[in-house]
Design an enzyme around this catalytic site. Structure first.
Site: not given
Ligand code: SD4
Length: 347
Positions: A66, A200, A218, A235-238
């Protein structure tokens, strides 16, 4: 007497800091990343170098599938990467999101910080920038990501992040259109990231001189929603968002988050944890308080935060959900001597 007491306390705090810095802390049991960051510090490299080296190690090793290439294919089967790095001395940030064709996302993030006055480059622009800066363009697809994608197609595109569309995304693949009759799906019961569909690397490094750097890398959420050609976006995450994925402030400390980024980024948990530590709250309690804020609205969210302060204290917290009762993270300090696996019970 009172002043003597205060003096003794601050002396012992600074002796503790001296003994427990430098410090590397990162999410999950990604030991090679911790060791690589620690070695960078031992070689006299900066905290930023250590964060970059640590996260890049995970990108190469495809930690848990991941981080880095060949994992978390989106709805079209493509792997895209998100990363950020933050300098807690200058408060500069470099970040990339939806990075395509380039494996070393954390170093591209650092290049954004050091070779532009921007903070975040996204998608095709980020990839072209990376290539112009000399990063190699290559396919991020592997047999593993192809088979994850094939399996997902074979099970009617489940799990799925869409809601209020037809056909019903809980049973059917797209293409999707907005539902004529919008029935609000309950986000709590809708597909969310869990311990198997995420990960991540988030890392905080604090130098002996109390400089702080933080970073994340990530490949985001597995089966995330993309745009379609010719507009390539996803999509963009945190993770690439300062204050959400991670945060560093050399007057306080740093924090990094992992988990369901779509929910967590609404609360900037890394920023909040650093602000709580600024008020004197210990790292473990600051992490917990940052997650408690999220829990108020999304009790079932999946996530964890790591925190460390410039006194060399550290801690972590995680939200207890079915299948996730304990969170593992790594620490290295002069007191541990080697990367040490730590576990915290979720609350
Ligand atoms: C996200 N937080 O893109 C990241 C991925 C994740 O553990 O799984 N983090 O949401």
């Amino acid at each position: 007497m009172h002043y003597l007491h205060v003096f003794a306390l601050s002396l012992s705090a600074s002796l503790f800091a001296e003994a427990s810095l430098p410090l590397v802390i990162n999410t999950w049991p990604f030991q090679d990343a911790t060791a690589a960051a620690w070695s960078a510090l031992q070689r006299g490299e900066s905290v930023l170098d250590a964060v970059e080296t640590g996260c890049a190690t995970c990108e190469r090793e495809q930690c848990d599938g991941s981080v880095g290439y060949g994992g978390s294919p989106d709805e079209t089967g493509e792997t895209t990467l998100d990363a950020m790095i933050m300098n807690g001395d200058s408060m500069e940030v470099g970040a990339v999101a939806d990075l395509r064709r380039v494996k070393n996302a954390i170093s591209v993030a650092r290049a954004v910080m050091e070779h532009t006055t921007h903070t975040l480059l996204v998608g095709e622009m980020a990839s072209v920038f990376a290539q112009n800066m000399g990063f190699k363009a290559e396919d991020l697809t592997t047999n593993t990501s192809k088979s994850i994608f094939a399996k997902w197609l074979g099970q009617n595109c489940q799990p799925n992040f869409r809601k209020n569309v037809s056909p019903d995304p809980r049973t059917s693949c797209g293409p999707y259109k907005p539902s004529v009759e919008v029935k609000r799906m309950d986000e709590q019961n809708h597909t969310r990231l869990d311990v198997h569909s995420h990960d991540t690397i988030g890392m905080v490094v604090i130098g002996r001189n109390r400089s702080v750097a933080a970073g994340t890398s990530t490949n985001g959420a597995r089966h995330k929603v993309p745009g379609y050609k010719p507009i390539l976006t996803v999509r963009v995450g945190d993770s690439p968002i300062a204050g959400a994925g991670s945060y560093a402030d050399s007057t306080v400390g740093g924090a990094a988050a992992t988990g369901d980024g779509d929910v967590m980024m609404r609360f900037l948990p890394s920023f909040l944890a650093v602000e709580l530590m600024r008020r004197g709250i210990d790292p473990a309690s600051a992490c917990k308080a940052a997650l408690t804020r999220i829990k108020t609205y999304y009790p079932g969210f999946f996530g964890a935060v790591i925190c460390a302060n410039i006194q060399g204290e550290y801690g972590a917290a995680c939200n207890r959900v079915p299948g996730f009762s304990q969170f593992s993270y790594m620490v290295s300090t002069p007191l541990t001597n080697n990367p040490l696996l730590k576990k915290v019970d979720c609350f």
